[in-house]
Scaffold this motif. Structure first.
Motif, PDB file in Angstrom:
ATOM      1  N   ALA A 596       0.852  -1.185   0.000  1.00 13.77           N
ATOM      2  CA  ALA A 596       0.000   0.000   0.000  1.00 13.77           C
ATOM      3  C   ALA A 596       0.888   1.237   0.000  1.00 13.77           C
ATOM      4  O   ALA A 596       1.731   1.392   0.891  1.00 13.77           O
ATOM      5  CB  ALA A 596      -0.917   0.002   1.220  1.00 13.77           C
ATOM      6  N   VAL A 597       0.705   2.122  -1.017  1.00 11.63           N
ATOM      7  CA  VAL A 597       1.358   3.428  -1.038  1.00 11.63           C
ATOM      8  C   VAL A 597       0.330   4.430  -0.514  1.00 11.63           C
ATOM      9  O   VAL A 597      -0.792   4.500  -1.038  1.00 11.63           O
ATOM     10  CB  VAL A 597       1.819   3.814  -2.454  1.00 11.63           C
ATOM     11  CG1 VAL A 597       2.506   5.180  -2.439  1.00 11.63           C
ATOM     12  CG2 VAL A 597       2.749   2.745  -3.023  1.00 11.63           C
ATOM     13  N   GLN A 598       0.699   5.191   0.527  1.00 14.64           N
ATOM     14  CA  GLN A 598      -0.256   6.068   1.200  1.00 14.64           C
ATOM     15  C   GLN A 598       0.327   7.463   1.362  1.00 14.64           C
ATOM     16  O   GLN A 598       1.544   7.631   1.454  1.00 14.64           O
ATOM     17  CB  GLN A 598      -0.628   5.486   2.582  1.00 14.64           C
ATOM     18  CG  GLN A 598      -1.298   4.138   2.536  1.00 14.64           C
ATOM     19  CD  GLN A 598      -1.675   3.610   3.920  1.00 14.64           C
ATOM     20  OE1 GLN A 598      -2.167   2.503   4.042  1.00 14.64           O
ATOM     21  NE2 GLN A 598      -1.455   4.404   4.950  1.00 14.64           N
ATOM     22  N   THR A 607      -6.570  10.098   4.413  1.00 13.50           N
ATOM     23  CA  THR A 607      -5.445   9.437   3.754  1.00 13.50           C
ATOM     24  C   THR A 607      -5.869   8.907   2.383  1.00 13.50           C
ATOM     25  O   THR A 607      -6.980   8.410   2.217  1.00 13.50           O
ATOM     26  CB  THR A 607      -4.942   8.274   4.622  1.00 13.50           C
ATOM     27  OG1 THR A 607      -4.467   8.801   5.859  1.00 13.50           O
ATOM     28  CG2 THR A 607      -3.806   7.523   3.939  1.00 13.50           C
ATOM     29  N   SER A 608      -4.953   9.019   1.419  1.00 16.12           N
ATOM     30  CA  SER A 608      -5.155   8.447   0.091  1.00 16.12           C
ATOM     31  C   SER A 608      -4.230   7.242  -0.079  1.00 16.12           C
ATOM     32  O   SER A 608      -3.200   7.117   0.596  1.00 16.12           O
ATOM     33  CB  SER A 608      -4.860   9.489  -0.986  1.00 16.12           C
ATOM     34  OG  SER A 608      -5.723  10.607  -0.867  1.00 16.12           O
ATOM     35  N   GLN A 609      -4.586   6.390  -1.055  1.00 19.47           N
ATOM     36  CA  GLN A 609      -3.853   5.129  -1.161  1.00 19.47           C
ATOM     37  C   GLN A 609      -3.948   4.549  -2.570  1.00 19.47           C
ATOM     38  O   GLN A 609      -4.975   4.675  -3.248  1.00 19.47           O
ATOM     39  CB  GLN A 609      -4.453   4.135  -0.165  1.00 19.47           C
ATOM     40  CG  GLN A 609      -3.834   2.756  -0.134  1.00 19.47           C
ATOM     41  CD  GLN A 609      -4.630   1.810   0.747  1.00 19.47           C
ATOM     42  OE1 GLN A 609      -5.638   1.263   0.286  1.00 19.47           O
ATOM     43  NE2 GLN A 609      -4.202   1.637   1.995  1.00 19.47           N
ATOM     44  N   VAL A 610      -2.840   3.930  -3.007  1.00 19.82           N
ATOM     45  CA  VAL A 610      -2.876   3.026  -4.154  1.00 19.82           C
ATOM     46  C   VAL A 610      -2.237   1.717  -3.719  1.00 19.82           C
ATOM     47  O   VAL A 610      -1.318   1.709  -2.893  1.00 19.82           O
ATOM     48  CB  VAL A 610      -2.146   3.610  -5.392  1.00 19.82           C
ATOM     49  CG1 VAL A 610      -2.838   4.861  -5.901  1.00 19.82           C
ATOM     50  CG2 VAL A 610      -0.686   3.863  -5.087  1.00 19.82           C
ATOM     51  N   SER A 647       2.998   8.390  -8.000  1.00 18.23           N
ATOM     52  CA  SER A 647       3.622   9.717  -8.050  1.00 18.23           C
ATOM     53  C   SER A 647       2.582  10.784  -7.722  1.00 18.23           C
ATOM     54  O   SER A 647       1.547  10.908  -8.401  1.00 18.23           O
ATOM     55  CB  SER A 647       4.215   9.972  -9.438  1.00 18.23           C
ATOM     56  OG  SER A 647       5.341   9.156  -9.658  1.00 18.23           O
ATOM     57  N   VAL A 648       2.854  11.551  -6.644  1.00 18.63           N
ATOM     58  CA  VAL A 648       1.935  12.603  -6.206  1.00 18.63           C
ATOM     59  C   VAL A 648       2.736  13.840  -5.846  1.00 18.63           C
ATOM     60  O   VAL A 648       3.952  13.787  -5.627  1.00 18.63           O
ATOM     61  CB  VAL A 648       1.095  12.148  -4.993  1.00 18.63           C
ATOM     62  CG1 VAL A 648       0.219  10.957  -5.350  1.00 18.63           C
ATOM     63  CG2 VAL A 648       1.990  11.815  -3.811  1.00 18.63           C
ATOM     64  N   THR A 649       2.027  14.971  -5.754  1.00 15.10           N
ATOM     65  CA  THR A 649       2.639  16.235  -5.334  1.00 15.10           C
ATOM     66  C   THR A 649       2.127  16.586  -3.947  1.00 15.10           C
ATOM     67  O   THR A 649       0.902  16.619  -3.705  1.00 15.10           O
ATOM     68  CB  THR A 649       2.303  17.360  -6.321  1.00 15.10           C
ATOM     69  OG1 THR A 649       2.824  17.013  -7.605  1.00 15.10           O
ATOM     70  CG2 THR A 649       2.903  18.683  -5.869  1.00 15.10           C
TER      71      THR A 649
END
Length: 700
Positions: A596-598, A607-610, A647-649
């Protein structure tokens, strides 16, 4: 009535020169002899005994001696039975029976043997030995006899004790390091404190320094020593009686006593290793005292062995450790480390109240961390005997400390003293050996843990306390017998020290129910944590970290993870602060839900997640380039692949906390994860081009 053994110059002459040992129904054993033909027989000595009885008589030139035995193998001289008279010619040897009445007496004999060699007379000492009385023992001079493989020593003497000794010594020179061992076969009970055993002695002066191990008729095995000329004697006693194997050893200035069941494998006697100033060539040999100035005693020995060889004393403190008795213990403690298993012996009244008495083995702990071990076994010298890991400020008996102990009758007790000479506090829970115990500190906070397997640890309820003790502590294993002057033995294995590598910090975030812990050793990090989750608007976890400024790459391999919950998480994180609702970016492995990438974009936000597939062991990496954050995985730690959609900012501060994060996803359980290949670098790769990870159109 008489039945026994006799030597005679003539079988047909009733008045022939003779020597015999006779068993009687009610008058014991009588040794009788006739020095010239026709003379009335004389009584040499009477001794206790009745049939069945092993008897042996020996002739050496003109000297005759009687021996007795309980087993036909170990022979003891009948004190006073040796007689010398002029009969050196041929004799007959055999069995004699007399009814002393007009009717026939019938007696039976077994194990009859006749050999062509006999013991030398008592006045002779074996080649290479020196045989002498020390301290003018009474009532008579001592002597020694060699009968087959047995050495029988006769001695008087008041004692070997105090400032002055009176006994019989048979010795050889010991010029350097070496051992003296023997089997004490038997001993006459002239006193409960009669002594027979092995000794290393500086000189033949009655007040000489010495070190010895003796068997006694009623007081077990006594290990004794005198450190200075005409000084007092000291002693350690253990259970034991003849027959007994005993050994004393010299290694430099260290003298140690041993026992054995077979004369091959030797075990050091707890508390029987001391430092004595005896230099040069010493006397090593056998010592006997009757402890009765009005009566001669005797002891028999076999296999006396002097080994002139360098030895390593058991109980020596292993390299890198410090070992010492703390407080007044009454009996010297000791330790041994063999194939990863510690044996620690300690005396002392207790570890409690305002001052402690115990034996301690330790290493310095300069950072946060602790010490853990499996307590395998413990001697039940008291229901409150104690053995376990300890963190201690100093070696002063009243020093502040924090410890977790196993006891024989009172479960597990977690104890602490917050200030010098202050009273001790305690919480107790159920538990018995074998059991894993751990004590740890984080800043001034101290906690104790238990485990059945050394992997899943449970916080001892009520054990977390803030003592304010910081700086270098003494971390190790402590044992007290809770009985002053008596030794208790604790055995331990899986002993390990937990402390983070330099520059690393660790903390619980979000106040998990159970306190967490982080440690590192040899490049492997271990993080234990409870906590509801790393998710939602606030987190509960344990975090081991260090500050990182600017572009950063953080990588690690998650090697192991406890399955405390299918959503337990272990991984790496870049976090703004230690606040539970802090913004962060991380990638975690779970027991049953892959990777889980959070991320959390702002303070207190959701929280967001992929997610992607993945399982242990898992190489993970997060990289920051400006405000761009990306997660990567690898199969070998060399070639890295971006996680699709990761990939997020984020607007995190320039300096973040980069580290290892663990949550058990359970408020009632600790979960543990181990990490290796941990690296933090100050330059991150640029974020991947979105096209490079886009799906290929189906029409192509």
């Amino acid at each position: 009535a008489q039945a026994g053994l006799v030597f005679r110059t003539d079988a047909s002459n009733a008045g022939a020169v003779s020597y015999g040992a006779i068993v009687t129904p009610t008058a014991g054993i009588q040794v009788v002899y006739r020095t010239a033909a026709g003379l009335r027989a004389s009584l040499a000595v009477s001794a206790a005994g009745a049939a069945p009885q092993y008897l042996q008589i020996t002739r050496y030139q003109n000297t005759y001696t009687t021996f007795v035995s309980t087993d036909g193998f170990n022979w003891s001289v009948v004190v006073g039975s040796s007689e010398t008279f002029g009969s050196s010619g041929p004799m007959v040897a055999g069995l004699a029976v007399d009814s002393n009445l007009v009717t026939l007496a019938t007696d039976t004999f077994g194990s009859v043997s006749l050999t062509g060699s006999a013991a030398p007379p008592p006045s002779l000492c074996q080649t290479g030995w020196t045989c002498q009385d020390i301290g003018f023992p009474t009532p008579a001079a001592g002597s020694q006899y060699l009968v087959h493989a047995n050495l029988s020593v006769s001695a008087g003497g008041s004692d070997i004790w105090g400032t002055y000794d009176a006994f019989r010594l048979l010795s050889q020179p010991l010029a350097a390091d070496g051992t003296m061992s023997v089997r004490v076969d038997s001993q006459t009970n002239t006193s409960p404190w009669a002594k027979a055993g092995v000794m290393i002695r500086a000189t033949n002066d009655p007040g000489s320094p010495y070190f010895a191990a003796f068997v006694t008729p009623a007081n077990g095995v006594a290990i004794q020593w005198r450190g200075t000329q005409a000084g007092g004697s000291a002693q350690v006693a253990i259970a034991g009686t003849a027959p007994a194997w005993l050994e004393v050893a010299r290694s430099g200035s260290t003298f140690t006593a041993y026992t054995s069941a077979d004369g091959v494998t030797w075990t050091a006697i707890p508390g029987a290793s001391v430092s004595l100033t005896m230099t040069g060539t010493l006397l090593a040999g056998l010592a006997v005292t009757s402890h009765n100035g009005g009566q001669m005693g005797s002891a028999t020995f076999d296999t006396p062995t002097l080994t002139n060889a360098s030895i390593t004393p058991p109980g020596a403190c292993p390299t890198g450790w410090t070992c010492a008795d703390i407080g007044n213990v009454g009996v010297l403690g000791g330790q041994a480390l063999t194939a990863g298993t510690w044996t620690v012996q300690g005396g002392g009244g207790d570890i409690w109240d305002v001052s402690d008495n115990f034996h301690y083995v330790w290493q310095p702990l300069t950072t946060d961390g602790g010490v853990s071990a499996r307590a395998i076994s413990q001697t039940n010298t008291s229901p409150w005997a104690k053995a376990g890991p300890m963190l201690r400020a100093t070696t002063d008996p009243g020093s502040p400390y924090y410890a977790a102990f196993i006891t024989p009758g009172n479960g597990v007790t977690v104890q602490w003293r917050s200030a010098q000479a202050a009273a001790t506090s305690q919480v107790a829970v159920a538990g018995t050996t074998p059991l894993y115990l751990k004590v740890a500190r984080a800043g001034g906070s101290y906690s104790s843990y238990m485990s059945p397997d050394g992997a899943s640890w449970t916080l001892v309820p009520g054990s977390t306390v803030n003592l304010g003790l910081t700086g270098t502590m003494l971390a190790g294993l402590a044992v007290t017998s809770h009985t002053w002057g008596v030794l208790s033995t604790g055995t331990f294995d899986a002993v390990s020290f937990a402390h983070l590598a330099p520059l690393w910090l660790d903390a619980d975030i979000g106040t998990p129910t159970l306190a967490g812990l982080a440690s590192s050793s040899g490049g492997v990090f271990t993080v234990a944590a409870s906590g509801a989750d790393i998710y939602g608007n606030a987190d509960q976890l344990h975090f081991a970290y260090q500050p990182a400024t600017g572009d950063t790459t953080l990588g690690a391999r998650v090697a192991t993870q406890t399955n405390s919950n299918s959503w337990a998480k272990a991984g790496i994180m870049l976090r703004a602060t230690t606040d539970p609702g802090s913004p962060y970016y991380g990638v975690f492995v779970t027991p049953a839900n892959g990777l889980a990438v959070q991320w959390r974009t702002t303070q207190g936000a959701s929280t967001s997640q992929v997610r992607t597939t993945g399982t242990l062991p898992a190489y993970l990496r997060v990289a920051r380039s400006g405000n761009s954050f990306t997660a990567y995985t690898s199969v070998d730690g060399s070639t890295w692949t971006p996680v699709p959609g990761s990939s997020v900012t984020l607007s995190l501060p320039s300096t973040v906390l980069a580290g290892l994060a663990v949550t058990s996803h359970s408020s009632s359980k600790l979960g543990t994860a181990t990490f290796d290949s941990v690296s933090i670098s100050g330059s991150a790769p640029p974020p991947p081009n979105d096209f490079s990870i886009a799906a290929t159109p189906a029409s192509v």
